[in-house]
Design an enzyme around this catalytic site. Structure first.
Site, PDB file in Angstrom:
ATOM      1  N   LYS A  76       0.856  -1.190   0.000  1.00 25.71           N
ATOM      2  CA  LYS A  76       0.000   0.000   0.000  1.00 25.71           C
ATOM      3  C   LYS A  76       0.892   1.239   0.000  1.00 25.71           C
ATOM      4  O   LYS A  76       1.928   1.259   0.684  1.00 25.71           O
ATOM      5  CB  LYS A  76      -0.906  -0.020   1.234  1.00 25.71           C
ATOM      6  N   SER A 151      -9.780   2.056   2.845  1.00 27.36           N
ATOM      7  CA  SER A 151      -8.875   2.805   2.014  1.00 27.36           C
ATOM      8  C   SER A 151      -7.841   1.939   1.316  1.00 27.36           C
ATOM      9  O   SER A 151      -7.120   2.414   0.438  1.00 27.36           O
ATOM     10  CB  SER A 151      -8.161   3.854   2.867  1.00 27.36           C
ATOM     11  N   SER A 175     -10.202  -0.458   7.110  1.00 31.03           N
ATOM     12  CA  SER A 175      -9.663  -0.265   5.763  1.00 31.03           C
ATOM     13  C   SER A 175      -8.920  -1.455   5.191  1.00 31.03           C
ATOM     14  O   SER A 175      -8.534  -1.427   4.014  1.00 31.03           O
ATOM     15  CB  SER A 175      -8.743   0.963   5.744  1.00 31.03           C
TER      16      SER A 175
END
Length: 485
Positions: A76, A151, A175
């Protein structure tokens, strides 16, 4: 090769069925050919990946390889990577090249893993849909008109689209688990402090937690082995011995006590078809020997309002460093210092980040601190006490991960309060600092549904075994989107 799990890739590399270079090239070719559909990557580190793969093959040939040597994954874009852009999905950090690696990245590098690139995400991890990224929304591989969740939606989409066998994610209010549910993969949020936050760009420091996003629970256990452990560069890191999280997989579930919180299953907005999928999954657990008991988490309805006081408050302080002077985007030709600060932050931050900074600054301001922030922290303690009490009677708590399957991109863009409610079942876990997982357990209208498993503190092994045994009895985790190549 792109359909192999991490465990199968490890076996293939060890038996020399294929090399790390061959595997890495295969994934890079898929990303180049297909990611235009999904926008799951912000940066693809082609040269670095191939160089790491060559080193990995040499280590394997010389007999000096570790278990994960040569396995490709994606990170990420919230994890700092030395010399590689770490944007956090924001224009503010579009040109940021960190001079160091996050501890999680460093741990994987030490294992000889190959980094394919950095995945797309909501700006500064703020969002439940992956639409707030400066680099455009990621798309759900099951239906590219739909959100992948946020997210960590880029990581979830990359794994679901078979553009990476696994990825890292972070979870502040759901998330990892929410996008895992919406993309039909497995996501684990460990106990707060189990995985180092050093080098992970902070959103809300008392809630943020990194974890693995994979296709199976076994793969999540393998990756957690590499990620977990005390880190003295992170003052919130737990000084607790780690364990091999794969050892307790395949333990029988006979006698397992499952708690079903009535507030979750009676929640307004819960899609009946999602609830039915979850109840069918729980029947599978009963067939494996588990017993089920209804429990109460009485302060559930307070979790979202308390979270949206605490998280923005922490965000407003964490993001104050991005001012165009010390870090981040700087506006052109400022006329004075105030103009520099004001325009740099106005240009660098998107609307969702600005909204949360304003909320956070307000609730921390003189005259409002006691009414909002202190009260929210008191509610947080009540939420934690609910879970502590529940775990006196049950071993694992189960619920839907999200109230609905993935919805259309743009559907909630003008309604942030409704969007926040998509995290209704996950936020309380972060408030209490507990570990939680999402695993695929069904489909509604052709879209995946996630089952959430919540464990007691540091009970990751038990949680992973529960997920693994379900995946041995069902095939939801093996299903992929119909249009995948």
């Amino acid at each position: 090769m792109h359909t192999l799990t991490v465990a199968q890739i490890m076996a293939g590399l060890k038996s020399k069925a294929f090399s790390s270079v061959e595997l890495t090239q295969h994934y890079l070719q898929r990303i180049a050919a297909l990611d235009g559909r999904y926008n799951s990557y912000i940066s693809v580190t082609t040269e670095q990946a191939l160089a790491q793969a060559k080193v990995a093959d040499q280590a394997i040939a010389s007999g000096n390889a570790g278990p994960l040597t040569g396995v490709p994954i994606a990170h990420k874009d919230i994890f700092c990577t030395e010399g590689v852009r770490t944007s956090c999905g924001s224009k503010m950090l579009d040109n940021f090249l960190p001079p160091y690696n996050a501890t999680v990245v460093e741990k994987f590098n030490n294992e000889g893993i190959v980094t394919l690139g950095k995945t797309n995400m909501d700006e500064f991890a703020m969002g439940s849909t992956n639409e707030s990224s400066f680099y455009g929304a990621s798309k759900n591989p099951w239906d590219t008109n739909m959100i992948p969740g946020g997210s960590s939606g880029g990581s979830a989409a990359a794994v679901a689209a078979l553009l990476a066998p696994a990825a890292t994610g972070t979870d502040t209010g759901g998330s990892i688990r929410q996008p895992a549910a919406m993309c039909g993969i497995t996501g684990l949020k460990p106990t707060y402090g189990r995985v180092s936050r050093f080098g992970m760009i902070a959103f809300a420091s008392s809630l943020d937690q990194g974890g693995p996003m994979t296709r199976t629970a076994e793969d999540a256990a393998i990756l957690l082995n590499a990620m977990a452990g005390v880190d003295y560069k992170d003052s919130t890191s737990l000084e607790v011995p780690t364990e091999d999280y794969t050892v307790k997989l395949n333990q029988p579930l006979s006698g397992l006590r499952i708690g079903l919180p009535k507030e979750y299953f009676n929640a307004a907005g819960l899609n009946p078809a999602v609830a039915e999928s979850v109840r069918q999954a729980i029947k599978v657990y009963e067939s494996l020997g588990a017993t089920v008991k209804e429990i109460s988490l009485g302060n559930t309805e307070l979790a979202i309002p308390a979270y949206y006081v605490i998280a923005p408050a922490e965000a407003s302080t964490n993001l104050s460093r991005f001012d165009g002077v010390r870090y981040g985007h700087r506006c052109d030709n400022p006329v004075d210092l105030e103009d520099l600060y004001t325009r740099s932050r106005a240009e660098g931050f998107g609307p969702e980040v600005q909204r949360r900074i304003l909320i956070g600054s307000y609730v921390l301001s003189a005259g409002f601190y006691d009414a909002y922030y202190r009260k929210a922290q008191q509610i947080r303690r009540l939420i934690k006490d609910d879970f502590v009490s529940a775990f006196n009677d049950v071993d694992v708590i189960m619920s839907p991960t999200a109230p609905n399957p993935a919805f259309k991109i743009g559907e909630m863009s003008d309604d942030p309060v409704t969007m926040y409610a998509e995290d209704i079942f996950t936020i309380a876990v972060n408030m209490a600092g507990l570990p939680g997982m999402s695993i695929p357990c069904g489909n509604v209208d052709g879209l995946p549904v996630g089952l959430q498993l919540i464990g007691n503190y540091l009970a990751e092994s038990q949680l992973l075994n529960c997920a693994h045994m379900f995946q041995q009895a069902t095939d939801f985790h093996t299903q992929t989107a119909a249009d995948l190549d």
